[in-house]
Write a protein that holds these residues in place. Structure first.
Motif, short mmCIF file in Angstrom:
data_model
loop_
_atom_site.label_atom_id
_atom_site.label_comp_id
_atom_site.label_asym_id
_atom_site.label_seq_id
_atom_site.Cartn_x
_atom_site.Cartn_y
_atom_site.Cartn_z
N THR A 1 5.01 4.16 2.19
CA THR A 1 4.83 2.86 1.56
C THR A 1 4.93 1.78 2.62
O THR A 1 5.89 1.73 3.38
N GLY A 2 3.92 0.92 2.67
CA GLY A 2 3.93 -0.22 3.58
C GLY A 2 3.99 -1.51 2.79
O GLY A 2 3.14 -1.77 1.95
N GLY B 1 0.82 -1.20 0.00
CA GLY B 1 0.00 0.00 0.00
C GLY B 1 0.86 1.25 0.00
O GLY B 1 1.89 1.32 0.69
N TYR B 2 0.45 2.23 -0.79
CA TYR B 2 1.19 3.49 -0.89
C TYR B 2 0.22 4.64 -0.63
O TYR B 2 -0.83 4.76 -1.29
N ASN B 3 0.54 5.49 0.34
CA ASN B 3 -0.30 6.62 0.70
C ASN B 3 0.46 7.92 0.51
O ASN B 3 1.67 7.99 0.74
N GLU C 1 8.04 -13.39 10.82
CA GLU C 1 7.75 -12.31 9.90
C GLU C 1 8.32 -10.99 10.41
O GLU C 1 8.40 -10.75 11.61
N VAL C 2 8.70 -10.15 9.47
CA VAL C 2 9.19 -8.81 9.78
C VAL C 2 8.37 -7.81 8.95
O VAL C 2 7.73 -8.17 7.98
N ASN C 3 8.41 -6.56 9.35
CA ASN C 3 7.70 -5.51 8.64
C ASN C 3 8.68 -4.57 7.96
O ASN C 3 9.84 -4.45 8.37
N ALA C 4 8.20 -3.90 6.91
CA ALA C 4 9.05 -2.97 6.18
C ALA C 4 8.20 -1.80 5.70
O ALA C 4 7.04 -1.96 5.30
N GLY C 5 8.77 -0.62 5.76
CA GLY C 5 8.08 0.58 5.30
C GLY C 5 9.06 1.69 4.99
O GLY C 5 10.21 1.68 5.48
N GLU C 6 8.64 2.64 4.16
CA GLU C 6 9.47 3.79 3.79
C GLU C 6 8.61 5.05 3.83
O GLU C 6 7.42 5.01 3.51
#
Length: 338
Positions: A107-108, A84-86, A124-129
């Motif tokens: 961005t998620g 998803g991109y906001n 699991e790991v999470n990533a975002g920018e």
């Protein structure tokens, strides 16, 4: 005033890193995901649409105008694989200080399965920018100039990186015709903190130029945008051998993005776009799946603007982009009259 101080100083600070050269594949490329459905529908890149749309300063800060005063926008991109991109933007015009804008892009990537060096799952790991943008623009007659200052953050599992970038843009708007020229030095900057001690990240620097025009007595507005103007090597060229190497047509049009708006009236427009680089990079050998083509719809209803676009990047399907804008300036004006 601010631009006269910041832009020369940043140019001196950043220039040595740019001249020294960049790795072939830069980092932080999420910043170049289309920030609004309108840009997505017009081929994913545009630096020359100068009107009421407050989102456009994220493409070229010189496109901020008093027409977009007090406009707030929110956009969501339904990307592939649950990504998803906001984006959020707000523009405010001051008579003495010019037009200012603030933007947030996020961005998620969702949960990502993690494994150790031997291949054993670690959960699991999470990533975002994230990107925070502050922009300012000033107009002098038919010309305008603007600058964006961008703080970039990337968080991928336990690895983090950050960067500082600027955009420097200019635009010319014809006094009587629907014609705008735009030029922007895009993502000029440096990495402040890298993912690891051995990582060699870089910023996605680019120079872009474009023209948007609507011929008189025609309902169509055309946009032609040139990108990667300082690097004429096509990104996928390194993988081509023999007859697979791109010809002159591909070399030229991989730098050009074409967009068209059918302006039905002042409140409704239908968009279409073609991005040749996306088509060549992401199509399969025998099937293109419409890669490189995009479309969209823009509807203005009193204080609100609603936008939708669909873009085909791969045979996997179409990514959908939705956006809404609210004109608080009109709302304030109506309350003042009541």
């Amino acid at each position: 005033m601010l631009l006269k101080v910041i832009i020369p100083a940043m140019m001196v600070l950043f220039a040595p890193g740019i001249v020294a050269g960049q790795p072939d594949i830069p980092s932080f490329t999420f910043i170049d995901i289309p920030h609004s459905p309108r840009v997505s529908g017009l081929g994913s890149v545009n630096v020359s649409l100068s009107d009421w749309d407050g989102n456009m300063f994220l493409s070229n800060p010189a496109l901020m105008t008093a027409e977009s005063d007090r406009q707030a926008s929110f956009n969501h991109y339904f990307y592939y694989s649950g990504i998803g991109y906001n984006s959020f933007s707000y523009v405010h015009h001051f008579d003495q200080l010019g037009t200012w804008g603030i933007g947030l892009q996020q961005t998620g990537y969702g949960p990502i399965k993690s494994y150790d060096a031997a291949g054993y799952p670690l959960g699991e790991v999470n990533a975002g920018e994230y990107a925070i943008t502050v922009g300012n623009a000033h107009r002098a007659g038919n010309f305008s100039m603007g600058g964006n200052l961008k703080f970039i953050f990337s968080d991928i599992a336990s690895y983090r990186a950050s960067a500082l970038m600027i955009d420097i843009g200019g635009a010319f708007k014809h006094p009587s015709r629907d014609l705008t020229l735009g030029l922007v030095i895009h993502n000029l900057g440096f990495v402040m903190h890298d993912y690891s001690g051995t990582a060699v990240s870089s910023v996605p620097f680019d120079v872009r130029a474009g023209i948007s025009f609507k011929p008189e007595h025609m309902p169509f507005r055309f946009s032609f945008t040139g990108r990667k103007l300082t690097n004429f090597k096509i990104p996928y060229e390194a993988n081509g051998t023999g007859d697979e190497r791109p010809g002159t047509f591909d070399r030229v049009f991989s730098h050009v993005v074409i967009g068209t708006e059918l302006v039905v009236n002042s409140n409704l427009s239908i968009m279409g776009g073609y991005n040749h680089l996306i088509r060549k990079e992401l199509r399969l050998d025998q099937v293109s799946g419409g890669a490189g083509f995009s479309y969209g719809l823009l509807l203005r209803i009193k204080l609100f603007s609603l936008a939708y676009s669909g873009a085909s990047y791969h045979v996997a399907g179409i990514s959908h982009h939705l956006g809404i804008s609210v004109n608080f300036s009109s709302l304030y004006h109506r309350k003042s009259l009541s």
